[in-house]
Design a protein around this motif. Structure first.
Motif, short mmCIF file in Angstrom:
data_model
loop_
_atom_site.label_atom_id
_atom_site.label_comp_id
_atom_site.label_asym_id
_atom_site.label_seq_id
_atom_site.Cartn_x
_atom_site.Cartn_y
_atom_site.Cartn_z
N THR A 1 -6.21 4.67 8.82
CA THR A 1 -7.55 4.79 8.26
C THR A 1 -7.55 5.01 6.76
OG1 THR A 1 -7.52 7.16 8.79
CG2 THR A 1 -8.53 5.69 10.42
N HIS A 2 -6.40 5.35 6.22
CA HIS A 2 -6.30 5.62 4.77
C HIS A 2 -5.68 4.45 4.01
CE1 HIS A 2 -7.39 9.75 5.64
NE2 HIS A 2 -6.42 9.81 6.54
N ILE A 3 -5.26 3.43 4.72
CA ILE A 3 -4.59 2.31 4.06
C ILE A 3 -5.63 1.34 3.49
CG2 ILE A 3 -3.11 0.30 4.42
CD1 ILE A 3 -1.66 2.98 4.33
N THR A 4 -5.41 0.93 2.26
CA THR A 4 -6.32 0.01 1.58
C THR A 4 -5.53 -1.24 1.15
OG1 THR A 4 -5.82 0.95 -0.60
CG2 THR A 4 -7.62 1.97 0.67
N PRO A 5 -6.23 -2.32 0.80
CA PRO A 5 -5.53 -3.49 0.28
C PRO A 5 -4.64 -3.16 -0.91
CG PRO A 5 -7.79 -4.05 0.81
CD PRO A 5 -7.68 -2.56 0.97
N LYS A 6 -5.08 -2.19 -1.71
CA LYS A 6 -4.27 -1.79 -2.86
C LYS A 6 -2.94 -1.21 -2.43
CE LYS A 6 -4.70 0.70 -7.26
NZ LYS A 6 -5.58 1.56 -8.09
N ALA A 7 -2.94 -0.46 -1.33
CA ALA A 7 -1.69 0.10 -0.82
C ALA A 7 -0.75 -1.01 -0.37
CB ALA A 7 -1.99 1.05 0.34
N LEU A 8 -1.30 -2.04 0.24
CA LEU A 8 -0.47 -3.17 0.66
C LEU A 8 0.06 -3.94 -0.55
CD1 LEU A 8 -2.47 -4.48 3.76
CD2 LEU A 8 -0.32 -3.18 3.74
N ASP A 9 -0.74 -3.99 -1.61
CA ASP A 9 -0.24 -4.60 -2.85
C ASP A 9 0.99 -3.85 -3.34
OD1 ASP A 9 -2.31 -6.39 -2.72
OD2 ASP A 9 -3.57 -5.37 -4.20
N GLY A 10 0.94 -2.52 -3.22
CA GLY A 10 2.09 -1.71 -3.61
C GLY A 10 3.31 -2.01 -2.77
N TRP A 11 3.11 -2.23 -1.47
CA TRP A 11 4.24 -2.58 -0.60
C TRP A 11 4.82 -3.95 -0.96
CZ3 TRP A 11 7.20 -0.52 3.31
CH2 TRP A 11 6.91 0.80 3.63
N GLU A 12 3.95 -4.85 -1.40
CA GLU A 12 4.46 -6.16 -1.81
C GLU A 12 5.28 -6.04 -3.08
OE1 GLU A 12 3.03 -10.81 -2.21
OE2 GLU A 12 1.65 -9.27 -1.49
N ARG A 13 4.86 -5.18 -3.98
CA ARG A 13 5.67 -4.96 -5.19
C ARG A 13 7.02 -4.36 -4.80
NH1 ARG A 13 0.59 -3.48 -7.29
NH2 ARG A 13 0.97 -1.27 -6.86
N ARG A 14 7.03 -3.42 -3.87
CA ARG A 14 8.28 -2.86 -3.40
C ARG A 14 9.16 -3.94 -2.79
NH1 ARG A 14 7.56 2.73 -0.09
NH2 ARG A 14 9.61 2.02 0.59
N LEU A 15 8.54 -4.84 -2.06
CA LEU A 15 9.28 -5.95 -1.45
C LEU A 15 9.94 -6.80 -2.52
CD1 LEU A 15 9.97 -7.77 1.05
CD2 LEU A 15 7.81 -8.96 0.58
N ASN A 16 9.19 -7.17 -3.53
CA ASN A 16 9.76 -7.95 -4.63
C ASN A 16 10.93 -7.21 -5.28
OD1 ASN A 16 7.98 -10.15 -4.42
ND2 ASN A 16 6.42 -9.11 -5.61
N ASN A 17 10.76 -5.92 -5.47
CA ASN A 17 11.82 -5.13 -6.10
C ASN A 17 13.08 -5.07 -5.26
OD1 ASN A 17 10.32 -4.53 -8.39
ND2 ASN A 17 9.52 -2.60 -7.58
N LEU A 18 12.93 -4.89 -3.96
CA LEU A 18 14.14 -4.78 -3.14
C LEU A 18 14.86 -6.12 -3.05
CD1 LEU A 18 14.14 -5.89 0.10
CD2 LEU A 18 12.38 -4.14 0.30
N PHE A 19 14.13 -7.22 -3.11
CA PHE A 19 14.78 -8.53 -3.13
C PHE A 19 15.50 -8.76 -4.46
CE2 PHE A 19 13.00 -9.79 0.84
CZ PHE A 19 13.68 -10.93 1.24
N GLU A 20 15.07 -8.05 -5.49
CA GLU A 20 15.72 -8.15 -6.79
C GLU A 20 16.76 -7.06 -6.99
OE1 GLU A 20 12.46 -8.01 -9.50
OE2 GLU A 20 11.68 -9.99 -8.92
N GLY A 21 17.07 -6.32 -5.92
CA GLY A 21 18.11 -5.31 -5.99
C GLY A 21 17.66 -3.96 -6.49
N ARG A 22 16.33 -3.68 -6.40
CA ARG A 22 15.81 -2.39 -6.85
C ARG A 22 15.06 -1.71 -5.70
NH1 ARG A 22 13.96 -5.79 -10.87
NH2 ARG A 22 11.79 -5.30 -10.40
N PRO A 23 15.79 -1.26 -4.69
CA PRO A 23 15.13 -0.63 -3.54
C PRO A 23 14.49 0.70 -3.90
CG PRO A 23 17.49 -0.34 -3.39
CD PRO A 23 17.26 -1.27 -4.55
N TYR A 24 13.42 1.03 -3.18
CA TYR A 24 12.69 2.26 -3.46
C TYR A 24 13.25 3.45 -2.71
CZ TYR A 24 8.74 5.50 -3.77
OH TYR A 24 7.96 6.61 -3.99
N ASP A 25 13.70 3.22 -1.46
CA ASP A 25 14.22 4.33 -0.67
C ASP A 25 15.38 3.84 0.19
OD1 ASP A 25 13.08 2.93 1.44
OD2 ASP A 25 11.41 4.32 1.71
#
Length: 423
Positions: free
Chosen positions: A177-201
């Motif tokens: 109930t607290h998830i917004t499209p903006k939060a999913l945008d953040g997950w997509e940025r994390r996805l791009n980063n981990l594919f570029e070798g910059r994992p978040y966790d």
């Protein structure tokens, strides 16, 4: 060792250059930090509790004055009339010994940081182990099947599973109930980063390592996030075409992520495209089965994942679903929906045997068990409003030998080619 220490003391700048060249082989920390900071090497001495500057004697010298600075301190001690020569020399020895011990201590600490960062096996092993624990908890049968895979493939599949599980929890879990499209945008940025070798966790780190070892494309991952976006803004599907796209986004993508890891058998005569199409069909079939199993649960959340035009053709409406009554119209409608799901399972079966031998069993097990959910819906007289169709433990365990037997049969394309030659 003594020669190395002396080189560091006398020529600190040159020595720093050689060590940084070694450390340059490691990727730098990505923007935003996260776990990437644990996966890249820091400059020597930058570890926790370590000082950035050199020991004072070394940092106060340049390559020309290093030796003279050491000997000037010796001359000053020798000029003191209050001390014997032995005492004077011994004081220098003590100072030099103290310096050597300091450099040895610093060198040991820094080499430990470098060695740990160059490999990071302990960290990555722990990350993969945690992925395996999550998989074992939430997908027990599938997890058992992965134990037949090679360790490297098994761990990679766990990493993919956990990423998918986490993104699914965003829209279906406790925080949905607290998830917004903006939060999913953040997950997509994390996805791009981990594919570029910059994992978040830690979990991202396992997947980041996986995508460097297998030809896994980022697009299915992005598409899955798009499926989550659809869940935030859409609760009806006008026709099967739109529902099919949704099924691809949230489930077909998983198949496309997994096939590069599971691999295609070297004995397979099938085209790569046909194997991927079969994998996609399995994802679609699984999601259609989920939808048919969860009609009542989804309705209580205000969602209907059934084609609106087909409901109308069957003489049904949203109101009928919210009422949750099993009627002859509903039974007829469900028979067609189940038939279509089975058609996708049939298409999927043509490709499972083309996978690598050690990857077939968990996929066969998943396919057989999910098909049995459709059987359970029928056994419940199509009441998926108040009854949840499931496969009991006894039936699950009884299915595993069947899945294993099919896995041993090998590629269907090879057998078909052999039959053609015989004829």
């Amino acid at each position: 060792m003594a020669a190395g220490v002396l080189l560091w003391v006398v020529f600190p700048k040159e020595n720093a250059v050689s060590s940084s060249a070694l450390l340059g082989l490691i990727p730098r920390t990505g923007a935003g930090g996260g776990v990437a900071s644990q996966l890249v090497t820091r400059p020597r001495g930058a570890g926790a509790g370590a000082r950035r500057q050199r020991p004072r004697i070394a940092s106060s010298m340049n390559s020309n004055s290093g030796v003279s600075a050491v000997y000037s301190s010796t001359a000053a001690v020798a000029a003191s009339p209050a001390r014997s020569s032995e005492e004077k020399v011994y004081e220098v020895v003590l100072k030099q010994a103290a310096l050597v011990k300091e450099l040895q201590r610093r060198s040991a600490e820094e080499e430990a940081v470098v060695a740990g960062t160059l490999s990071n096996w302990d960290f990555l092993n722990h990350a993969y182990d945690r992925c395996g624990e999550v998989c074992a908890e939430y997908a027990k049968t599938f997890y058992l099947g992965t134990l037949l895979m090679t360790p490297e493939r098994r761990r990679a599949v766990w990493a993919i599973y956990v990423w998918c599980r986490r993104i699914d929890e965003l829209v279906d879990g406790p925080v949905a109930t607290h998830i917004t499209p903006k939060a999913l945008d953040g997950w997509e940025r994390r996805l791009n980063n981990l594919f570029e070798g910059r994992p978040y966790d830690m979990f991202d780190a396992a997947l980041s390592d996986t995508v460097t070892k297998y030809p896994v494309d980022i697009q299915p991952f992005k598409d899955m996030i798009e499926g989550m976006r659809m869940d935030l803004k859409k609760s009806r599907y006008p026709n099967f075409d739109e529902l099919y796209l949704y099924c691809y986004y949230v489930a077909g993508t998983v198949s496309l992520m997994s096939v590069p890891v599971m691999g295609i058998s070297t004995e397979s005569k099938a085209s790569t495209e046909s194997v991927y199409n079969a994998a996609l069909a399995l994802g679609i079939a699984n999601q259609l089965t989920n939808i048919l199993r969860d009609v009542g649960e989804d309705a209580r959340r205000g969602r209907i994942y059934l084609p609106q035009d087909e409901l109308r053709q069957a003489g049904l409406s949203d109101e009928d679903i919210f009422k949750g009554k099993v009627t002859e119209k509903w039974r007829s409608f469900m028979k067609w929906q189940i038939k279509r799901a089975r058609m996708f399972f049939d298409q999927a079966e043509k490709g499972v045997g083309e996978l690598n031998g050690e990857s077939r069993w968990p996929v066969w097990a998943s396919l057989i068990l999910y098909k049995q959910i459709l059987d359970a819906i029928e056994a419940n007289d199509y009441d998926n409003f108040t009854k949840r169709a499931y496969v009991g433990k006894a039936k699950k365990f009884a299915s595993l030998p069947l899945a294993y037997g099919r896995a041993l049969m090998g590629p269907l394309s090879k057998r078909a080619a052999g039959s053609a030659r015989t004829c």
